[in-house]
Design a protein around this motif. Structure first.
Motif, short mmCIF file in Angstrom:
data_model
loop_
_atom_site.label_atom_id
_atom_site.label_comp_id
_atom_site.label_asym_id
_atom_site.label_seq_id
_atom_site.Cartn_x
_atom_site.Cartn_y
_atom_site.Cartn_z
N GLY A 155 31.25 44.85 46.01
CA GLY A 155 32.32 43.88 46.18
C GLY A 155 33.31 43.90 45.03
N VAL A 156 34.47 43.35 45.30
CA VAL A 156 35.50 43.15 44.28
C VAL A 156 35.85 41.66 44.32
N PRO A 157 34.96 40.81 43.79
CA PRO A 157 35.10 39.37 43.98
C PRO A 157 36.33 38.76 43.34
N TYR A 158 36.82 39.37 42.28
CA TYR A 158 38.01 38.85 41.63
C TYR A 158 39.07 39.95 41.61
N ASN A 159 40.19 39.65 42.20
CA ASN A 159 41.28 40.63 42.24
C ASN A 159 42.60 39.89 42.40
N GLY A 160 43.66 40.56 42.06
CA GLY A 160 44.96 39.94 42.22
C GLY A 160 46.08 40.92 41.94
N LEU A 161 47.16 40.78 42.69
CA LEU A 161 48.37 41.57 42.46
C LEU A 161 49.52 40.57 42.46
N SER A 162 50.26 40.54 41.38
CA SER A 162 51.32 39.53 41.27
C SER A 162 52.60 40.13 40.72
N SER A 220 51.68 42.84 37.83
CA SER A 220 50.36 43.08 37.23
C SER A 220 49.30 43.16 38.32
N ILE A 221 48.25 43.92 38.01
CA ILE A 221 47.11 44.02 38.92
C ILE A 221 45.83 43.81 38.11
N TYR A 222 44.89 43.07 38.71
CA TYR A 222 43.60 42.80 38.08
C TYR A 222 42.50 43.09 39.08
N LEU A 223 41.50 43.84 38.65
CA LEU A 223 40.36 44.19 39.51
C LEU A 223 39.06 43.95 38.76
N TYR A 224 38.13 43.27 39.42
CA TYR A 224 36.79 43.06 38.85
C TYR A 224 35.77 43.45 39.91
#
Length: 446
Positions: free
Chosen positions: A143-150, A174-178
């Motif tokens: 899984g990738v429970p925390y993600n975001g593209l803003s 910005s992009i963030y992937l966990y």
């Protein structure tokens, strides 16, 4: 976006009506769109427009009243100026703030880069594709429970009754992937990565995926380590986290408030290894979030903080600079109280023949990738820290993920124990920094 000249004209007219002769206004407006996904499906879409304005008014006794507003029309400005005028009667008489002597000086020549925002469906499609790529990178990644593209557009301005008028606009994406792993008989493991750029078109999504994938896979086969003293290598992200946690060391306001590891007499003294140089530079070419002026309108500039181990500079507002017989450095944040904050760190070594170490040749070395619980594990006034971390035990290039461990020590002793500042630097959202080697720190394993 903001029409700063119109705001200035309105403020002048209202101030005359209210009998206000001295005031300044700092404000910003942010247009932001962000998306999140979950297993190939849209999870959340957010869009917002936020405005924040701080108004300060001086009365005839030079006492200052401060108020905030989000309303920039005539009625909003009139109410804010009137409220600040009334609040000035209760202003603090000790060290009241003043206009920056540099509020009308020319600004650094940095181009305002505003990028047309991408449509929300494009953001969503891009993030879904990134999540799918990460999930397919290894069977253990579940899984990738925390993600975001803003993406966001930011406009800032400063003006005062003395004729100062500044404004700038910027665009960011910005992009963030966990990621998170699940394997039978093993603890879940995770890793994260973040990238930032001026716009979606030049956002290094592949680099973000590569980083988070490699970190996640490297943590799957973990093991415990015995407690003891270890030579420690801090990743750029980890070392910059420590610098931020103990930034009172070079924050002039903290020093004056006696909430710092330094005193006014610390300038010119050796506080770190001669290998270490630290600069705060909002104008660094790798700083996507470059700011050309601070909350008081003072132009930003590079500030040498530590040079070859010597504390050579502090971060100042107009008020701290006056009290310490110095110059403002462009690091003020105005509010009910003017505070001082950093912009963008640059860590390097100026020693031409500085010793260099290699993880490919070292044994029993701990590489710390990310420090955790900085809010709880740092005593900034005593200089001590005890922090859980993600990292690896390294033996001649072989990385073995550490199950669970805590690194502890004294920050000032750590600075003096630096034995290597590598030459190859990495760009992070917080600054530019290479890996930093510390001779010996206490590590508690399971």
């Amino acid at each position: 976006m903001l029409n700063t000249q119109e705001i200035s004209n309105s403020a002048q007219s209202i101030a005359r009506e209210l009998g206000i002769t001295k005031y300044d206004i700092y404000g910003s407006s942010v247009d932001e769109t962000s998306v999140e996904v979950d297993n190939g499906e849209p999870k959340q879409v957010q869009a917002s427009n936020r405005s924040s304005v701080i108004v300060r008014v001086w009365n005839e006794q030079e006492m200052v009243g401060v108020t905030t507003t989000t309303d920039l029309d005539i009625q909003g400005l009139q109410l804010a100026l009137k409220t600040a005028q009334e609040a000035s009667l209760l202003g603090n008489k000790d060290n009241p703030p003043e206009f920056s002597p540099e509020a009308k000086e020319p600004l650094p020549n940095v181009s305002d880069e505003v990028v047309e925002p991408a449509p929300v469906p494009v953001l969503m499609e891009t993030l879904i594709k990134a999540e799918k790529t990460l999930l397919e990178a290894h069977p253990a990644i579940m899984g990738v429970p925390y993600n975001g593209l803003s993406q966001e557009d930011i406009a800032r301005f400063y003006l005062n009754s003395d004729g100062a008028l500044r404004q700038e606009t910027r665009s960011y994406a910005s992009i963030y992937l966990y990621s998170r792993t699940e394997q039978e008989g093993k603890k879940p493991r995770g890793a994260s990565a973040m990238k930032i750029s001026h716009g979606l078109s030049d956002l290094d999504i592949d680099g973000c995926l590569k980083e988070v994938t490699e970190k996640t896979i490297s943590h799957i086969n973990y093991q415990s380590i015995p407690s003891g003293k270890y030579r420690v290598v801090f990743s750029p992200t980890a070392f910059l986290s420590l610098i931020s946690a103990f930034s009172n060391l070079f924050n002039a306001q903290n020093i004056l408030d006696k909430q710092s590891l330094s005193t006014p007499e610390s300038l010119g003294t050796e506080i770190a290894s001669p290998l270490l140089c630290l600069c705060d530079n909002a104008l660094h070419p790798d700083n996507i979030g470059a700011e050309t002026f601070d909350g008081e309108g003072t132009p930003t500039r590079p500030v040498d903080i530590i040079k070859n181990g010597i504390l050579t500079g502090l971060l100042h507002s107009t008020g701290t600079a006056k009290r310490m017989n110095s110059k403002p450095t462009g690091h003020a944040n105005i509010g009910s109280k003017v505070t001082v904050g950093s912009h963008f760190y640059h860590v390097f070594t100026s020693e031409e023949n500085a010793p260099q170490y290699s993880l490919d040749e070292s044994e029993n070395v701990i590489l710390i990738d990310r420090l955790q619980a900085l809010h709880a594990g740092v005593n900034a006034l005593q200089g001590s820290f005890s922090l859980p971390f993600d990292g690896w035990l390294v033996n001649k290039g072989e990385l073995i993920s550490i199950d669970a461990a805590t690194v502890a020590g004294d920050y000032l002793e750590l600075l003096k124990s630096i034995i290597c500042v590598e030459t190859e630097a990495e760009v992070t959202p917080r600054g530019v920094c290479p890996r930093v080697w510390v001779n010996e720190l206490s590590v508690t394993g399971e």
